[in-house]
Design an enzyme around this catalytic site. Structure first.
Site, PDB file in Angstrom:
ATOM      1  N   GLY A 182      35.350   2.910  67.556  1.00  0.00           N
ATOM      2  CA  GLY A 182      35.343   1.737  68.568  1.00  0.00           C
ATOM      3  C   GLY A 182      34.354   0.751  68.082  1.00  0.00           C
ATOM      4  O   GLY A 182      33.599   0.445  68.470  1.00  0.00           O
ATOM      5  N   LYS A 231      36.348  -1.842  63.389  1.00  0.00           N
ATOM      6  CA  LYS A 231      36.435  -2.187  62.371  1.00  0.00           C
ATOM      7  C   LYS A 231      37.911  -3.369  62.395  1.00  0.00           C
ATOM      8  O   LYS A 231      38.242  -3.950  61.045  1.00  0.00           O
ATOM      9  CB  LYS A 231      36.887  -0.573  61.349  1.00  0.00           C
ATOM     10  N   SER A 232      38.570  -2.632  62.833  1.00  0.00           N
ATOM     11  CA  SER A 232      40.341  -2.960  62.415  1.00  0.00           C
ATOM     12  C   SER A 232      40.113  -4.119  63.152  1.00  0.00           C
ATOM     13  O   SER A 232      41.141  -5.534  62.755  1.00  0.00           O
ATOM     14  CB  SER A 232      41.270  -2.293  64.117  1.00  0.00           C
ATOM     15  N   SER A 245      36.269   7.047  57.528  1.00  0.00           N
ATOM     16  CA  SER A 245      35.515   7.184  56.399  1.00  0.00           C
ATOM     17  C   SER A 245      34.374   7.710  56.481  1.00  0.00           C
ATOM     18  O   SER A 245      33.531   7.179  55.756  1.00  0.00           O
ATOM     19  CB  SER A 245      36.315   6.538  54.990  1.00  0.00           C
TER      20      SER A 245
END
Length: 204
Positions: free
Chosen positions: A35, A38-39, A106
């Protein structure tokens, strides 16, 4: 068996592929809590690079779970293997001369360092999307925090599993009270400043 395996050098190498694409290949590794954005930011960066006719590929955490890592679960061992596989594929794409973007939580520093060690100096660019967990929970686009708080999801990063924030990321973006465009432009500015978007000479 590995003693019988030898790396085969080919005449067309990374320098030639990079010259043809007029860019310096690298891996933009977006890391942050679920949330954090990042994407979304990685996608905006790729769009800006595409508009400038750069050759890119974006690997998203959820997407690779449909194929490349479809056999993995979410134990610590499986999450480690997930990142290792992504790193290996990303390294091959960098060798192909691409600017690669990845968006993965990650959470463990050791995993990110393993990927960094796969690439040459200057090719791994860690992008920390630093968003407070309170803000991530407020957004909760997939409803995962709600499930984690209810005990429906175990070992959820930030709740009952740690997130080891980068200490010396090449790029850190505090992703709250700013627009996606501003965040993406910070990444583009870094790439411009350090010559990733300029033609480089081929050693051929």
């Amino acid at each position: 068996m590995k003693d019988n395996i030898v790396w085969h050098e080919h005449p067309v190498d990374k320098s030639i592929r990079s010259y043809m694409k007029k860019q310096r290949p690298c891996l933009l590794w977006f890391t942050g809590l679920s949330g954090s954005g990042k994407s979304t930011i990685a996608g905006a960066v790729e769009s800006k690079l595409s508009e400038r006719l750069h050759h890119t590929y974006l690997m998203d955490g959820d997407n690779v779970r449909h194929g490349l890592c479809g056999d993995l679960g979410f134990t610590e061992e499986d999450r480690n293997e997930n990142i290792r596989r992504v790193g290996e594929v990303a390294n091959l794409m960098v060798d192909a001369g691409l600017i690669v973007l990845t968006a993965f939580i990650s959470p463990f520093k050791s995993n990110r360092e393993v990927v960094r060690s796969m690439l040459k100096e200057g090719e791994f660019i860690e992008v920390h999307i630093d968003t407070p967990i309170e803000e991530c929970e407020k957004r909760d686009p997939k409803g995962l925090y709600k499930k984690a708080r209810a005990g429906e999801i175990k070992d959820f990063t930030g709740i009952d599993s740690p997130y080891e924030a980068p200490e010396n990321a090449e790029i850190t973006i505090e992703n709250y009270n700013i627009t996606v465009d501003v965040a993406a432009n910070r990444v583009i500015s870094y790439l411009e400043k350090y010559g990733y978007l300029k033609p480089i000479a081929a050693d051929c």
